[in-house]
Motif scaffolding. Sequence first.
Motif, PDB file in Angstrom:
ATOM      1  N   LYS A 170       0.881  -1.161   0.130  1.00  0.00           N
ATOM      2  CA  LYS A 170       0.010  -0.013  -0.085  1.00  0.00           C
ATOM      3  C   LYS A 170       0.791   1.311   0.077  1.00  0.00           C
ATOM      4  O   LYS A 170       1.845   1.151   0.526  1.00  0.00           O
ATOM      5  N   LEU A 171       0.323   2.163  -0.662  1.00  0.00           N
ATOM      6  CA  LEU A 171       0.773   3.571  -0.543  1.00  0.00           C
ATOM      7  C   LEU A 171       0.770   4.182   0.811  1.00  0.00           C
ATOM      8  O   LEU A 171      -0.435   4.159   1.225  1.00  0.00           O
ATOM      9  N   GLY A 172       1.570   5.107   1.256  1.00  0.00           N
ATOM     10  CA  GLY A 172       1.185   5.587   2.577  1.00  0.00           C
ATOM     11  C   GLY A 172       0.265   6.668   2.422  1.00  0.00           C
ATOM     12  O   GLY A 172       0.014   7.319   1.312  1.00  0.00           O
TER      13      GLY A 172
ATOM     14  N   ASN B 124      -4.595   8.445  -9.611  1.00  0.00           N
ATOM     15  CA  ASN B 124      -4.107   7.330 -10.034  1.00  0.00           C
ATOM     16  C   ASN B 124      -3.668   6.505  -8.919  1.00  0.00           C
ATOM     17  O   ASN B 124      -2.858   5.345  -9.324  1.00  0.00           O
ATOM     18  N   SER B 125      -4.191   6.635  -7.892  1.00  0.00           N
ATOM     19  CA  SER B 125      -3.852   5.812  -6.616  1.00  0.00           C
ATOM     20  C   SER B 125      -5.202   5.217  -6.119  1.00  0.00           C
ATOM     21  O   SER B 125      -6.191   5.741  -5.935  1.00  0.00           O
ATOM     22  N   ASP B 126      -4.870   3.828  -5.738  1.00  0.00           N
ATOM     23  CA  ASP B 126      -6.141   3.226  -5.009  1.00  0.00           C
ATOM     24  C   ASP B 126      -6.087   3.294  -3.690  1.00  0.00           C
ATOM     25  O   ASP B 126      -6.719   2.755  -2.993  1.00  0.00           O
ATOM     26  N   PHE B 127      -5.173   4.077  -3.194  1.00  0.00           N
ATOM     27  CA  PHE B 127      -4.991   4.252  -1.684  1.00  0.00           C
ATOM     28  C   PHE B 127      -5.537   5.591  -1.178  1.00  0.00           C
ATOM     29  O   PHE B 127      -5.475   6.453  -1.889  1.00  0.00           O
TER      30      PHE B 127
END
Length: 170
Positions: free
Chosen positions: A85-87, A113-116
């Motif tokens: 996961k991205l922070g 563009n982030s799913d996080f």
Amino acid sequence: MPDIYVSWSDYHQKIEQLAIQIYQSGWEFNQIICLARGGLRVGDILSRIYQQPLAILAASSYSGPGKQERSNLIFSHHLTMTTEKLGSHILLVDDLVDSGITLQQTVPWLKENSDFSIEEIRTAVLWYKACSVIAPNYYVDYLPDNPWIHQPFEHYEYMNPAELAAKVMK
């Protein structure tokens, strides 16, 4: 303003100054994203100092001889990272903010563009030029003019493998 020439020693010292400035701000982040290519070295060192995961977003906005001509901004299709996961609190780093277009367009790109769940993004650079359309949160040197900065690795852009081999063999 004349061009600025930066040695490896000065370059690393500026990264250390940036690390201290971020630390002294008291802001806590859990992810570093560097803009490649210029932000790779900065991001790598900050990632080691802060022991935070590093993600890489490739972006290109310079072309031509010596890579000194600004052209269209191009992003890679994906963020490269080793974590699942991205922070949520991201430190976005680059070597410098020139026109500011790259940083200005990267923040929304990351969010789109982030799913996080990204809660906050702050930016950090070594050099901040006054001509920029965006002010970074952290920077080492403010440049009121628009000098070209010659970084210590720049000479590799003018060298091919055969020339490097000939130089080393001397």
